[in-house]
Design an enzyme around this catalytic site. Structure first.
Site, mmCIF file in Angstrom:
data_model
loop_
_atom_site.group_PDB
_atom_site.id
_atom_site.type_symbol
_atom_site.label_atom_id
_atom_site.label_comp_id
_atom_site.label_asym_id
_atom_site.label_seq_id
_atom_site.Cartn_x
_atom_site.Cartn_y
_atom_site.Cartn_z
ATOM 1 N N ARG A 83 36.001 -13.069 49.856
ATOM 2 C CA ARG A 83 35.469 -13.026 48.297
ATOM 3 C C ARG A 83 36.488 -13.311 47.371
ATOM 4 O O ARG A 83 36.306 -14.007 46.197
ATOM 5 C CB ARG A 83 35.112 -11.475 48.198
ATOM 6 N N SER B 250 31.534 -6.953 42.998
ATOM 7 C CA SER B 250 31.748 -7.092 44.337
ATOM 8 C C SER B 250 31.980 -8.430 45.064
ATOM 9 O O SER B 250 32.952 -8.671 45.779
ATOM 10 C CB SER B 250 30.677 -6.310 45.003
ATOM 11 N N GLU C 278 16.740 -10.924 42.721
ATOM 12 C CA GLU C 278 17.310 -11.907 43.488
ATOM 13 C C GLU C 278 16.568 -13.351 43.517
ATOM 14 O O GLU C 278 16.869 -14.430 43.538
ATOM 15 C CB GLU C 278 17.476 -11.477 44.916
ATOM 16 N N PHE D 197 20.454 -9.743 50.829
ATOM 17 C CA PHE D 197 19.260 -9.661 49.556
ATOM 18 C C PHE D 197 18.926 -11.150 49.318
ATOM 19 O O PHE D 197 18.115 -11.490 48.250
ATOM 20 C CB PHE D 197 19.769 -8.987 48.380
ATOM 21 N N ASP E 115 27.715 0.754 55.268
ATOM 22 C CA ASP E 115 26.059 0.774 54.439
ATOM 23 C C ASP E 115 25.082 0.675 55.491
ATOM 24 O O ASP E 115 24.054 0.922 55.146
ATOM 25 C CB ASP E 115 25.985 -0.527 53.829
ATOM 26 N N ARG F 228 32.313 -8.972 54.824
ATOM 27 C CA ARG F 228 32.558 -8.077 53.844
ATOM 28 C C ARG F 228 34.077 -7.900 53.872
ATOM 29 O O ARG F 228 34.707 -7.857 52.936
ATOM 30 C CB ARG F 228 31.749 -6.631 53.917
#
Lengths: 555, 325
Positions: free
Chosen positions: B10, B37, B58, B83, B124, B174
């Site tokens: 990221r 994030s 979204e 999403f 999660d 992630r």
């Protein structure tokens, strides 16, 4: 600049006919939703939208996003009329290999958005509007959303986003026709409020129960609520919206699904169905039989014309007839352009200025500047040269061109060449100069003569009947070919103008239904007559029409 | 093998976007309340006029991106993988992939870049572990689909997407990922990368499983088995050439990914090879069942439950070799 009222109306009519043609040939499609937004698109294409049909990708063009994409026939028809492609191409609607897909598609140059999946057009428009802001471009985005479509949550995601980013270069129209695929919107998913009973028409009539505007206001939008079939209201709303800075605007347009064809109006069955070939000629005749009622305010209180205008507004007049008399061409004197200028801010309803004055060519510009939407001059005081000059001035200023003949006057031959571009022909049925006269019966015969000349010279405007029109004779005057009716004492002289206009309309409607039944009978005898009557399933229309058919001996 | 250098995808994506923003005024970035994030908020600080956070919406994110793109912008829209393809597939299909502006363009110029792909999302839980996104995205015409293995791939693919017109989907992980590529590695659309040559079997991997595949090949080497390792980062278009060559030269293929074995990279490889040079193939991945919570340290256990380990890769290689034609 005038409203260009007549040109807009003519093009809306052309587009409506193409919708019927296209969906009929295709055997499917969505005429209902195309007709409810017909005036909105007509106003955009013929007045406000900046575009170049020869250069559809022109960078500075305004963008039109049809979010309720199933109304594609309406969009394509307007594009054809606007010159993006030949009108004959509407025959390829929904066909294999055609650029006129079942739903709007970028395959057709000039279409800005691939519609079909509902609820997304507003978000897409926001993207376009934000890009314009980044690039400091001045073009505007117009988006048409449907009320059924407003069930989609994404519409409200977009509503918040447009508000957050102050997308004031976007104007949305809500085509509030109260019908979605399964049934009436308030039955399927109420946008206004839950229905207490099944009686929906009561709700439609009661604007205080309409809550959709409140929803949008609470989302931070500038909300303008209009009658979505009134060209002048749409025009005024767009002008207001474009002048509103810092917030997006939504024009909530109360419309009628299937508007202009009685059996389609307010009828959920016509959401997505094509008309049968045998019915098409009857529909086309019905579309050609649209009519307007114009109260003449000089028949009212001359000392308080402002109030007469207000009575026309509450009476829901289509336009307002203003008789200008100079005391020379006619013995009486009424008012001149200065008065019209004073009255103009009182309403957006089109002003139908009838100049009964000598040497109109000298004064026509004053009447344009005063805010007339159509100016009519008399044959008796013009010739080819002066009328040519008047014609050009009016056209240049987007004001309708009217021509008038007195009871004793035949249409002069020199005027034939103007007939094609004439917006209105007033056939006087009383001697002008004073109100309260009786309709001259010879006018019926005169109309028959005139009709063949008008047809021969491709006249596509409105014939306006002026003088002595009342509830007793309006049906026959309509049957003669008149499509606009000036009402003096019979309307403005009445206590309740709204009721008087409604009665006028009902009489015309009766006459129109009779004419359409005659057409059905001529084309297919009692079978077609019965079929056509059977299409009228909403309200009491069917019984009323059946009665007329029985009286006429068609069934 | 050496201890891997772990880097954050990221952060790399964010850095690349800011660089692109400087070079190209048409680059716009959109997010849906996950911009800190995804670290796209960095772009927003540099270029506030070209950054749009549409909130937790979204569908709207996708369609607004499309509207910007049809007006000449290069839109990067990002949020968590679960999403986007899962939630907004209609908008992705009808607002990005389907509209094809004249003359002859295919789809709109939107890059959907997601993070938190696959099972390795960890704590999660199953609701956030997307094992379907590749299947969803690769079935949509006009979309190209990437899964980068490391930050070098992220950086180069982000630049590639900005340069190439059209819709792309790129899914990142992630957690920090091990570097597997060299700085000089080139990335081309539809071209797999041979990271290790071999003649007895091929492991086709993508994303975080590439490093595992290299480890498996290393251990197989100890047993005298020569294993080829391909980074199939370009899942669509897939590299038919490199796969046919691998099938011919090594005779069997094991695929590995953190995605359902149905419809993912393994399926794409199988489809390709079955049409060019059919050989036995074994697909490793989520076994058509959802993930579940696993604390970061336990993620290897979760992956192991689905057979996504270098040990299992080596085991499958040995088994499939016996099925060679």
């Amino acid at each position: 600049m005038g409203l260009n009222y007549y040109q807009i109306k003519k093009n809306i009519l052309r587009a409506r006919k193409l919708v019927i043609k296209g969906t009929n040939i295709a055997g499917s499609g969505h005429p209902g939703g195309s007709f409810s937004m017909a005036e909105i698109l007509g106003c955009l294409f013929n007045k406000h939208l900046k575009f170049d049909p020869n250069n559809p990708q022109w960078e500075d063009r305004d963008r039109l996003v049809l979010s309720k994409g199933h109304a594609a026939p309406g969009l394509f028809s307007n594009m054809a009329v606007a010159g993006y492609f030949p009108e004959s191409e509407i025959d390829t609607l929904r066909k294999f290999g055609s650029k006129l897909q079942g739903h709007p598609d970028l395959k057709c140059p000039g279409v800005e958005f691939c519609g079909g999946s509902l609820g997304t057009g507003l978000s897409y428009s926001i993207g376009i509007a934000l890009a314009a802001k980044i690039d400091s471009k001045n073009h505007h985005v117009y988006t048409i959303i449907g009320d059924g479509e407003s069930d989609e949550g994404q519409v409200w995601e977009a509503a918040m986003t447009a508000s957050k980013y102050k997308v004031d270069n976007l104007t949305a129209f809500l085509d509030r026709n109260f019908i979605q695929q399964d049934s009436y919107t308030e039955k399927i998913m109420p946008l206004d409020e839950n229905l207490e009973s099944l009686e929906i028409s009561e709700m439609w009539k009661d604007a205080s129960r309409w809550k959709t505007g409140d929803k949008w206001r609470s989302f931070g939008w500038n909300v303008i609520e209009i009658d979505g079939h009134r060209v002048e209201q749409i025009d005024a709303a767009i002008t207001k919206a474009n002048a509103t800075k810092g917030v997006p605007t939504i024009i909530i347009s109360r419309t009628i699904k299937g508007k202009s064809v009685e059996h389609m109006e307010d009828n959920p069955q016509w959401h997505g169905k094509a008309p049968d070939s045998d019915i098409v000629p009857i529909i086309n005749l019905e579309l050609d039989s649209q009519f307007m009622i114009a109260p003449s305010i000089i028949a009212g209180d001359m000392t308080n014309l402002e109030n007469e205008i207000k009575r026309c507004v509450t009476g829901r007049a289509d336009y307002i007839h203003l008789d200008v008399m100079d005391g020379q061409f006619v013995p009486t004197k009424t008012f001149d352009h200065n008065k019209i200028k004073e009255l103009r801010p009182l309403t957006a309803i089109p002003f139908d200025t009838h100049l009964m004055i000598t040497e109109p060519v000298k004064h026509v510009k004053d009447y344009v500047d005063a805010g007339s939407d159509i100016v009519t001059v008399h044959a008796e005081v013009t010739d080819e040269s002066s009328f040519g000059e008047i014609h050009d001035i009016l056209k240049q200023n987007q004001v309708g061109v009217g021509f008038s003949i007195n009871p004793d006057t035949e249409l002069p031959e020199w005027s034939y060449k103007f007939l094609k571009s004439l917006d209105q022909l007033i056939v006087m049925s009383v001697v002008p100069g004073k109100s309260g006269q009786k309709y001259i019966e010879e006018t019926h015969e005169k109309m028959t003569r005139l009709n063949s000349i008008l047809k021969q010279h491709n006249f596509s405007g409105y014939v306006e009947a002026d003088g002595g029109v009342n509830l007793e004779n309006i049906g026959s005057v309509f049957a003669d070919g008149a499509r606009a009716f000036v009402g003096g004492g019979a309307i403005i002289g009445q206590q309740d103008v709204r009721a008087a206009i409604r009665d006028f309309r009902n009489e015309v409607l009766k006459s129109r239904r009779y004419g359409l039944l005659a057409k059905a009978n001529e084309l297919g005898g009692s079978d077609l007559v019965n079929k056509w009557i059977g299409l009228h399933v909403i309200g009491e229309k069917q019984e009323q029409i059946k009665k007329i058919a029985q009286e006429a001996g068609y069934i | 093998m050496n201890e891997p250098i772990m880097t954050d995808m990221r952060s790399e994506y964010s850095k690349s976007l800011i660089q692109l923003g400087k070079e190209n005024p048409n680059v716009v970035v959109l997010g849906a309340d996950t911009t800190d994030s995804l670290k796209t908020s960095g772009f927003g600080k540099e270029f506030p006029d070209r950054f749009f956070n549409v909130g937790i919406a979204e569908a709207n994110l996708v369609t607004v991106s499309a509207g910007l793109a049809v007006s000449g912008k290069t839109s990067f829209a990002s949020t968590y993988a679960i999403f986007l393809p899962g939630r907004a597939v209609d908008q992705i299909r009808n607002n990005i992939a389907y509209p094809s502006p004249p003359p002859g363009k295919k789809g709109l110029n939107v890059k959907l870049v997601t993070s938190h792909g696959g099972l390795s999302v960890g704590p999660d839980g199953g609701s956030h572990q997307t094992i379907e996104d590749i299947a969803i995205m690769r079935v949509i015409p006009n979309f190209r689909v990437f899964i980068p293995a490391d930050t070098i791939a992220v950086s180069k693919l982000t630049r590639l997407m900005a340069r190439e017109y059209g819709p792309f989907y790129m899914r990142m992980a992630r957690s920090k990922t091990p570097l597997v590529h060299s700085e000089s590695q080139e990335f081309q659309i539809g071209k797999g990368i041979t990271l290790r040559d071999g003649s007895d079997c091929t492991i086709a991997a993508c994303g975080i499983t590439v490093r595992m595949a290299l480890e498996a090949a290393e251990s197989l080497q100890q047993e005298g088995i020569s294993c080829r390792v391909l980074d199939m980062f370009s899942i669509k278009p897939i590299d038919h050439e490199i796969l046919e060559k691998a099938a011919r030269e090594t005779g069997c293929i094991v695929t590995t990914e953190e995605h359902n074995i149905i419809g993912g990279m393994g399926s794409a490889v199988t489809e390709s090879v079955s049409e060019s040079y059919p050989v036995p193939i074994k697909r490793i991945g989520a076994q058509d069942m959802f993930g579940e919570s696993a604390r970061d340290k336990e993620v290897p256990l979760l992956l192991e439950k689905h057979g996504i380990t270098s040990f299992n890769m080596a085991k499958q290689v040995k088994e499939i070799r016996s099925k060679k034609l």
